[in-house]
Motif scaffolding. Sequence first.
Motif, PDB file in Angstrom:
ATOM      1  N   VAL A  12       0.851  -1.191   0.000  1.00 36.37           N
ATOM      2  CA  VAL A  12       0.000   0.000   0.000  1.00 36.37           C
ATOM      3  C   VAL A  12       0.888   1.242   0.000  1.00 36.37           C
ATOM      4  N   THR A  13       0.357   2.299  -0.545  1.00 39.83           N
ATOM      5  CA  THR A  13       1.093   3.551  -0.587  1.00 39.83           C
ATOM      6  C   THR A  13       0.117   4.706  -0.443  1.00 39.83           C
ATOM      7  N   GLY A  14       0.647   5.859  -0.129  1.00 40.97           N
ATOM      8  CA  GLY A  14      -0.184   7.059  -0.019  1.00 40.97           C
ATOM      9  C   GLY A  14       0.405   8.164  -0.860  1.00 40.97           C
ATOM     10  N   TYR A  15       0.116   9.387  -0.476  1.00 36.89           N
ATOM     11  CA  TYR A  15       0.675  10.532  -1.176  1.00 36.89           C
ATOM     12  C   TYR A  15       0.614  11.728  -0.245  1.00 36.89           C
ATOM     13  N   ARG A  16       1.334  12.789  -0.636  1.00 32.86           N
ATOM     14  CA  ARG A  16       1.356  13.994   0.192  1.00 32.86           C
ATOM     15  C   ARG A  16       0.227  14.939  -0.226  1.00 32.86           C
ATOM     16  N   TRP A  17      -0.271  15.683   0.747  1.00 28.75           N
ATOM     17  CA  TRP A  17      -1.163  16.802   0.473  1.00 28.75           C
ATOM     18  C   TRP A  17      -0.449  18.044   1.002  1.00 28.75           C
ATOM     19  N   MET A  18       0.069  18.827   0.084  1.00 31.74           N
ATOM     20  CA  MET A  18       0.858  19.987   0.480  1.00 31.74           C
ATOM     21  C   MET A  18      -0.022  21.115   1.004  1.00 31.74           C
TER      22      MET A  18
ATOM     23  N   SER B   2      -4.742   7.434   3.231  1.00 33.22           N
ATOM     24  CA  SER B   2      -3.312   7.315   3.531  1.00 33.22           C
ATOM     25  C   SER B   2      -2.543   8.577   3.153  1.00 33.22           C
ATOM     26  N   LEU B   3      -3.251   9.670   2.923  1.00 27.66           N
ATOM     27  CA  LEU B   3      -2.601  10.937   2.599  1.00 27.66           C
ATOM     28  C   LEU B   3      -1.897  11.501   3.832  1.00 27.66           C
ATOM     29  N   LEU B   4      -0.813  12.235   3.575  1.00 24.44           N
ATOM     30  CA  LEU B   4      -0.066  12.888   4.648  1.00 24.44           C
ATOM     31  C   LEU B   4       0.040  14.378   4.371  1.00 24.44           C
ATOM     32  N   LEU B   5      -0.223  15.175   5.390  1.00 19.90           N
ATOM     33  CA  LEU B   5       0.008  16.615   5.260  1.00 19.90           C
ATOM     34  C   LEU B   5       1.499  16.881   5.106  1.00 19.90           C
ATOM     35  N   SER B   6       1.829  17.784   4.188  1.00 15.58           N
ATOM     36  CA  SER B   6       3.231  18.135   3.972  1.00 15.58           C
ATOM     37  C   SER B   6       3.346  19.653   3.863  1.00 15.58           C
ATOM     38  N   PRO B   7       3.852  20.312   4.900  1.00 13.08           N
ATOM     39  CA  PRO B   7       4.005  21.773   4.838  1.00 13.08           C
ATOM     40  C   PRO B   7       4.983  22.167   3.740  1.00 13.08           C
ATOM     41  N   VAL B   8       4.691  23.250   3.038  1.00 14.32           N
ATOM     42  CA  VAL B   8       5.557  23.662   1.936  1.00 14.32           C
ATOM     43  C   VAL B   8       5.796  25.165   1.980  1.00 14.32           C
ATOM     44  N   GLU B   9       7.044  25.557   1.802  1.00  9.73           N
ATOM     45  CA  GLU B   9       7.453  26.961   1.664  1.00  9.73           C
ATOM     46  C   GLU B   9       8.495  27.008   0.552  1.00  9.73           C
ATOM     47  N   MET B  10       8.128  27.543  -0.590  1.00  4.30           N
ATOM     48  CA  MET B  10       9.048  27.564  -1.730  1.00  4.30           C
ATOM     49  C   MET B  10       8.948  28.878  -2.491  1.00  4.30           C
ATOM     50  N   GLY B  11      10.111  29.432  -2.817  1.00  2.35           N
ATOM     51  CA  GLY B  11      10.165  30.513  -3.781  1.00  2.35           C
ATOM     52  C   GLY B  11      10.076  29.916  -5.172  1.00  2.35           C
TER      53      GLY B  11
ATOM     54  N   GLY C 168       6.951   8.630   0.904  1.00  2.00           N
ATOM     55  CA  GLY C 168       6.499   9.174   2.176  1.00  2.00           C
ATOM     56  C   GLY C 168       5.448   8.336   2.869  1.00  2.00           C
ATOM     57  N   ALA C 169       4.898   7.341   2.168  1.00  2.00           N
ATOM     58  CA  ALA C 169       3.886   6.461   2.771  1.00  2.00           C
ATOM     59  C   ALA C 169       3.849   5.153   1.987  1.00  2.00           C
ATOM     60  N   MET C 170       4.651   4.203   2.408  1.00  2.00           N
ATOM     61  CA  MET C 170       4.662   2.876   1.804  1.00  2.00           C
ATOM     62  C   MET C 170       4.649   1.843   2.919  1.00  2.00           C
TER      63      MET C 170
END
Length: 395
Positions: free
Chosen positions: A159-165, A245-254, A200-202
């Motif tokens: 099983v796997t998931g994904y990020r939610w930025m 199986s989603l994971l929150l992923s904080p993001v800060e990008m220029g 990030g989620a396996m």
Amino acid sequence: MSLTIAIVFLIWIVIEIVSTLSAWRYTWGLPRAEIPGRTPSVAIIVAIKNRSAVAAEFLIRLRAQAYPDYRIIAAVESTDDPAFALLREAEREPGARIVTIVAGPVQHGGQKVWNLLAALKAITPADEIIAFTDADTLPSAEWLPRLVSSLTDAGYDAVTGYRWMIPTDGRISSAVVAAANASIVTTPRIPAVINLCWGGAMALPQTTLERIDIGAYWRGAISDDLQMTRALGAARCAIFSPRQSLLLSPVEMGWEEAFAFGRRQYRLMLTHVPLLWLFAAFVMAMPAVAAIAAAVLALQGYVGAIAALIFSIGLGELRYWNRRRIVRALWPETAHADLATYWRVERFMRPLWHGFHLVCIFAALGSRRISWAGFDYLVRSPQDVVVLSRPTARD
């Protein structure tokens, strides 16, 4: 209107409908109570680099999973890495047990994969299930039991998931990356046909991990998840993606960092799964070409083009509201976060983040050189990766 344009419009509308139905389907029954029927011992493996507020919060959350029997194997490059001190401090706090592995510097391949290879050596026969995650995520307490439930109750091979930025600053660039990422989350995934692991989620049983000989696929590699996908595919193991199986992923990008990130994702896809890269390029390019043609024809008074534009905008609105429903259902705590810029970009700047996808997709056709976590790599093939330069002490 020519036959060619009519066909382009038809493909465009089909893509829009499928994307909308997929986003709608994703919301069904969320949140669901997924409690594993049995709770086998789990080893969670994570490669971690540097110290940050997100990494500290990640460890707190990971060590507080609503699961009775698990431990954490954390791998760092060296004892000089600030992450090593962070792990030592965390070990003294209440929570799941941490085993810290020092992998040493990689000579050929990616540092993250090298760290994971070192961590594999700490697995014991008692670890029935092996899970993998990333230290730039914020797992909820239910993340691990949801993954395990899909293995023990549903009987999937992997099983796997994904990020939610989620942007944590007010920059448009961060919101564009997050919106572009969200458009990928809800795309259709068919376990036995097409699905990719995300590092990030396996999770998979240790017996499966041994059967696919993941070490052979990771040696000299830079992508843990795409190589895991190849290994599972070679063993004819289906990869399932539980919707929770989603994971929150904080993001800060220029902007510079955003384009480097996007290009890297598509460059790795092109290297490992070129047919999927080609499909992604087609699916992203066709709506853009069709929308531009429709806008030109609409200005000339073509009713069909005007109707197609209105229909596309309406479907985009439906996807927007369904994505908001997903966030509310899985992470109610985000209701208090300042996400106004993110949601405005998601809703009103669709051409901007769609264009971001396109630029990154076709930029991947350029150099095989990529930057990742302070390293510069030359990616010749999935398992032929040269380290060109390493992070300096201040990185």
